[in-house]
Design a protein around this motif. Structure first.
Motif, PDB file in Angstrom:
ATOM      1  N   LEU A 179      -7.329  -6.983   4.363  1.00  0.00           N
ATOM      2  CA  LEU A 179      -7.614  -5.722   3.672  1.00  0.00           C
ATOM      3  C   LEU A 179      -7.052  -5.581   2.202  1.00  0.00           C
ATOM      4  N   ARG A 180      -7.839  -4.959   1.491  1.00  0.00           N
ATOM      5  CA  ARG A 180      -7.155  -4.656   0.054  1.00  0.00           C
ATOM      6  C   ARG A 180      -6.688  -3.330   0.185  1.00  0.00           C
ATOM      7  N   TYR A 181      -5.398  -2.904   0.052  1.00  0.00           N
ATOM      8  CA  TYR A 181      -4.972  -1.566   0.332  1.00  0.00           C
ATOM      9  C   TYR A 181      -4.898  -0.923  -1.231  1.00  0.00           C
ATOM     10  N   ASP A 182      -5.542  -0.077  -1.494  1.00  0.00           N
ATOM     11  CA  ASP A 182      -5.647   0.717  -2.901  1.00  0.00           C
ATOM     12  C   ASP A 182      -4.582   1.576  -2.916  1.00  0.00           C
ATOM     13  N   LEU A 183      -3.270   1.198  -3.450  1.00  0.00           N
ATOM     14  CA  LEU A 183      -2.283   2.373  -3.640  1.00  0.00           C
ATOM     15  C   LEU A 183      -2.445   3.267  -4.684  1.00  0.00           C
ATOM     16  N   PRO A 184      -2.642   4.495  -4.622  1.00  0.00           N
ATOM     17  CA  PRO A 184      -2.832   5.195  -5.688  1.00  0.00           C
ATOM     18  C   PRO A 184      -1.339   5.559  -6.338  1.00  0.00           C
ATOM     19  N   ALA A 185      -1.467   5.786  -7.789  1.00  0.00           N
ATOM     20  CA  ALA A 185      -0.264   6.053  -8.545  1.00  0.00           C
ATOM     21  C   ALA A 185       0.266   7.564  -8.329  1.00  0.00           C
ATOM     22  N   SER A 186       1.139   7.517  -7.075  1.00  0.00           N
ATOM     23  CA  SER A 186       1.484   8.756  -6.651  1.00  0.00           C
ATOM     24  C   SER A 186       2.972   9.298  -7.179  1.00  0.00           C
ATOM     25  N   TYR A 187       3.727   8.277  -7.593  1.00  0.00           N
ATOM     26  CA  TYR A 187       4.940   8.597  -8.284  1.00  0.00           C
ATOM     27  C   TYR A 187       5.185   8.258  -9.639  1.00  0.00           C
ATOM     28  N   LYS A 188       6.047   8.944 -10.084  1.00  0.00           N
ATOM     29  CA  LYS A 188       6.230   8.694 -11.875  1.00  0.00           C
ATOM     30  C   LYS A 188       6.496   7.436 -11.984  1.00  0.00           C
ATOM     31  N   PHE A 189       7.297   6.464 -11.159  1.00  0.00           N
ATOM     32  CA  PHE A 189       7.766   5.130 -11.723  1.00  0.00           C
ATOM     33  C   PHE A 189       6.551   4.222 -11.568  1.00  0.00           C
ATOM     34  N   HIS A 190       5.252   4.695 -11.019  1.00  0.00           N
ATOM     35  CA  HIS A 190       4.117   3.907 -11.321  1.00  0.00           C
ATOM     36  C   HIS A 190       3.613   3.867 -12.362  1.00  0.00           C
ATOM     37  N   LYS A 191       3.194   2.626 -13.136  1.00  0.00           N
ATOM     38  CA  LYS A 191       2.917   2.423 -14.412  1.00  0.00           C
ATOM     39  C   LYS A 191       1.210   2.499 -14.546  1.00  0.00           C
ATOM     40  N   LYS A 192       0.818   1.669 -13.499  1.00  0.00           N
ATOM     41  CA  LYS A 192      -0.659   1.531 -13.096  1.00  0.00           C
ATOM     42  C   LYS A 192      -1.420   2.633 -12.321  1.00  0.00           C
ATOM     43  N   LYS A 193      -2.498   3.130 -12.727  1.00  0.00           N
ATOM     44  CA  LYS A 193      -3.209   4.114 -12.025  1.00  0.00           C
ATOM     45  C   LYS A 193      -3.440   3.753 -10.506  1.00  0.00           C
ATOM     46  N   THR A 194      -3.708   2.652  -9.984  1.00  0.00           N
ATOM     47  CA  THR A 194      -3.707   1.879  -8.765  1.00  0.00           C
ATOM     48  C   THR A 194      -3.351   0.470  -8.747  1.00  0.00           C
ATOM     49  N   VAL A 195      -2.726   0.181  -7.382  1.00  0.00           N
ATOM     50  CA  VAL A 195      -2.303  -1.124  -7.267  1.00  0.00           C
ATOM     51  C   VAL A 195      -2.742  -1.586  -5.911  1.00  0.00           C
ATOM     52  N   ASP A 196      -3.320  -2.631  -6.081  1.00  0.00           N
ATOM     53  CA  ASP A 196      -3.968  -3.322  -4.970  1.00  0.00           C
ATOM     54  C   ASP A 196      -2.839  -4.213  -4.194  1.00  0.00           C
ATOM     55  N   ILE A 197      -2.789  -3.855  -2.986  1.00  0.00           N
ATOM     56  CA  ILE A 197      -1.898  -4.718  -2.079  1.00  0.00           C
ATOM     57  C   ILE A 197      -2.726  -5.398  -0.845  1.00  0.00           C
ATOM     58  N   GLN A 198      -2.431  -6.662  -0.835  1.00  0.00           N
ATOM     59  CA  GLN A 198      -3.021  -7.442   0.390  1.00  0.00           C
ATOM     60  C   GLN A 198      -2.428  -6.802   1.979  1.00  0.00           C
ATOM     61  N   VAL A 199      -3.281  -6.658   2.455  1.00  0.00           N
ATOM     62  CA  VAL A 199      -2.562  -5.837   3.996  1.00  0.00           C
ATOM     63  C   VAL A 199      -3.522  -6.514   5.310  1.00  0.00           C
ATOM     64  N   ASP A 200      -2.782  -6.960   6.051  1.00  0.00           N
ATOM     65  CA  ASP A 200      -3.115  -7.265   7.379  1.00  0.00           C
ATOM     66  C   ASP A 200      -3.341  -6.108   8.451  1.00  0.00           C
ATOM     67  N   PHE A 201      -4.691  -5.970   9.001  1.00  0.00           N
ATOM     68  CA  PHE A 201      -4.766  -4.985  10.121  1.00  0.00           C
ATOM     69  C   PHE A 201      -4.536  -5.929  11.345  1.00  0.00           C
ATOM     70  N   ILE A 202      -3.778  -5.285  12.059  1.00  0.00           N
ATOM     71  CA  ILE A 202      -3.174  -6.335  13.243  1.00  0.00           C
ATOM     72  C   ILE A 202      -3.303  -5.492  14.332  1.00  0.00           C
ATOM     73  N   ARG A 203      -3.870  -6.355  15.660  1.00  0.00           N
ATOM     74  CA  ARG A 203      -3.638  -5.721  16.761  1.00  0.00           C
ATOM     75  C   ARG A 203      -2.681  -6.565  17.608  1.00  0.00           C
ATOM     76  N   PHE A 204      -1.509  -5.665  18.270  1.00  0.00           N
ATOM     77  CA  PHE A 204      -0.897  -6.271  19.191  1.00  0.00           C
ATOM     78  C   PHE A 204      -0.789  -6.007  20.505  1.00  0.00           C
ATOM     79  N   SER A 205      -0.911  -6.836  21.467  1.00  0.00           N
ATOM     80  CA  SER A 205      -1.180  -6.350  22.798  1.00  0.00           C
ATOM     81  C   SER A 205       0.083  -7.012  23.850  1.00  0.00           C
ATOM     82  N   LYS A 206       0.349  -6.519  24.750  1.00  0.00           N
ATOM     83  CA  LYS A 206       1.160  -6.889  25.956  1.00  0.00           C
ATOM     84  C   LYS A 206       0.144  -7.388  27.153  1.00  0.00           C
ATOM     85  N   ALA A 207       0.434  -8.276  27.799  1.00  0.00           N
ATOM     86  CA  ALA A 207      -0.301  -8.678  29.165  1.00  0.00           C
ATOM     87  C   ALA A 207      -0.219  -7.605  30.121  1.00  0.00           C
TER      88      ALA A 207
END
Length: 207
Positions: A179-207
């Motif tokens: 997925l592309r995680y659209d990170l909004p500029a929530s904090y003052k140190f963020h220069k851009k309005k949004t930052v795209d981060i590549q994110v894995d949606f993962i399923r972990f399972s035990k037998a």
């Protein structure tokens, strides 16, 4: 419930008023939350009628979505009381009875505190950047004690590291989606309005 309908509801969930940088408080977008939850239910049947834990639940978007998909009960865990207050008012606003809240520090949780108490864990943990290195792995460790099945978001760049951790925890790891995680500029140190981060949606399972 179709993903678009679920997303529409989740857009009405209030988010952090003053996000706390030390806790890496970034909201899970309604779009990503709806995609995650719809997939967890429609593909794996891991929400409806199940006991679900939401770790680092924040303002409750994943818990509320899971409740709307007829989870038996969804319990949100978070360290921050301010976030849980917003979660509580969101649940009241939606008149959702099948959620509960626990305030605790998941990183210092006793290993058997909630051992095998849940069917499913869902989470969007802190990515473990800046001040919180390794916190995502601590969340995964806690989750692995609580349920046999865990769904989580992690930065794609950390995939190899997470595979090693999954092996250590004796869990099978499956990347369900990138997925592309659209990170909004929530904090003052963020220069851009949004930052795209590549994110894995993962399923972990035990037998």
């Amino acid at each position: 419930m179709k993903p678009k309908v679920l997303e529409g509801y989740l857009q009405q969930v209030d988010s952090f008023k003053k996000p706390k940088i030390l806790l890496e408080q970034y909201p899970t977008s309604p779009h990503i939350a709806a995609c995650m939850l719809y997939t967890i239910q429609s593909t794996f049947d891991d929400i409806q009628g199940k006991l679900v834990a939401d770790l680092g639940c924040g303002c409750g978007v994943l818990s509320i979505g899971a409740a709307m998909l007829n989870a038996g009960l969804c319990v949100g865990f978070d360290i921050d009381n301010d976030a849980l207050d917003i979660f509580r008012s969101n649940a009241e606003e939606f008149e959702i009875p099948n959620v509960d809240l626990v305030q605790c520090d998941l990183c210092s949780l006793e290993e058997d505190a909630y051992a095998k108490k849940f069917d499913t864990v869902i989470m969007n943990p802190p990515f473990g950047t800046k001040h919180n290195q390794g916190i995502d792995m601590q969340f995964l460790s806690a989750a692995s004690t609580m349920a046999k099945t865990v769904y989580s978001l992690h930065k794609s760049s950390t995939r190899e590291h997470i595979q090693k951790k999954a092996r250590d925890l004796e869990m099978k790891m499956e990347v369900i989606a990138e997925l592309r995680y659209d990170l909004p500029a929530s904090y003052k140190f963020h220069k851009k309005k949004t930052v795209d981060i590549q994110v894995d949606f993962i399923r972990f399972s035990k037998a």
